[in-house]
Design a protein around this motif. Structure first.
Motif, PDB file in Angstrom:
ATOM      1  N   VAL A   1       0.921  -1.271   0.007  1.00 49.59           N
ATOM      2  CA  VAL A   1       0.001  -0.050   0.091  1.00 49.59           C
ATOM      3  C   VAL A   1       0.934   1.319   0.103  1.00 49.59           C
TER       4      VAL A   1
ATOM      5  N   ARG B   1      -0.731   4.574  -0.791  1.00 47.64           N
ATOM      6  CA  ARG B   1      -1.685   5.498  -0.482  1.00 47.64           C
ATOM      7  C   ARG B   1      -3.161   5.377   0.113  1.00 47.64           C
TER       8      ARG B   1
ATOM      9  N   GLY C   1     -10.197   5.145  -0.338  1.00 49.93           N
ATOM     10  CA  GLY C   1      -9.564   4.821  -1.466  1.00 49.93           C
ATOM     11  C   GLY C   1      -8.137   4.412  -1.262  1.00 49.93           C
ATOM     12  N   VAL C   2      -7.560   2.978  -1.775  1.00 52.92           N
ATOM     13  CA  VAL C   2      -6.214   2.551  -1.393  1.00 52.92           C
ATOM     14  C   VAL C   2      -5.488   2.455  -2.766  1.00 52.92           C
ATOM     15  N   GLY C   3      -4.453   3.096  -2.496  1.00 51.87           N
ATOM     16  CA  GLY C   3      -3.459   2.950  -3.933  1.00 51.87           C
ATOM     17  C   GLY C   3      -2.335   1.977  -3.813  1.00 51.87           C
TER      18      GLY C   3
ATOM     19  N   GLY D   1       0.404  -0.140  -8.750  1.00 49.84           N
ATOM     20  CA  GLY D   1      -0.607   0.646  -9.394  1.00 49.84           C
ATOM     21  C   GLY D   1      -2.052   0.229  -9.276  1.00 49.84           C
TER      22      GLY D   1
ATOM     23  N   VAL E   1      -5.557  -0.097  -7.663  1.00 54.04           N
ATOM     24  CA  VAL E   1      -6.438   0.950  -6.875  1.00 54.04           C
ATOM     25  C   VAL E   1      -7.681  -0.016  -6.426  1.00 54.04           C
TER      26      VAL E   1
ATOM     27  N   MET F   1     -11.577   0.566  -3.725  1.00 58.59           N
ATOM     28  CA  MET F   1     -12.239   1.280  -2.596  1.00 58.59           C
ATOM     29  C   MET F   1     -12.992   0.366  -1.785  1.00 58.59           C
TER      30      MET F   1
END
Length: 67
Positions: free
Chosen positions: A41, A43, A54-56, A60, A62, A64
């Protein structure tokens, strides 16, 4: 990565092993929930109403999550 809700008491944490944890500091030392994001993880960001996270990822991805 860590992110407190904008107005709520929940803290989200994201780890290099892909685990996303939801915590309520000061109330419990145990996670409310833990999910596997699938990659490290990088972000975390709560929606303005605190209902979604929201997880980034480092590679790359992504996602929710609904709180």
């Amino acid at each position: 990565a860590v992110a407190f809700q904008n107005r709520g008491p929940v803290l989200a944490s994201g780890a290099p092993d892909g685990k996303v944890g939801f915590w309520c500091p000061g109330v419990s030392d145990k996670a409310l929930a833990v999910v596997d994001f699938g990659e490290g993880v990088s972000r975390l960001a709560w929606s303005p109403g605190d209902g979604r996270l929201g997880v980034g990822g480092e590679v790359g991805a992504v996602a929710m999550y609904t709180a």
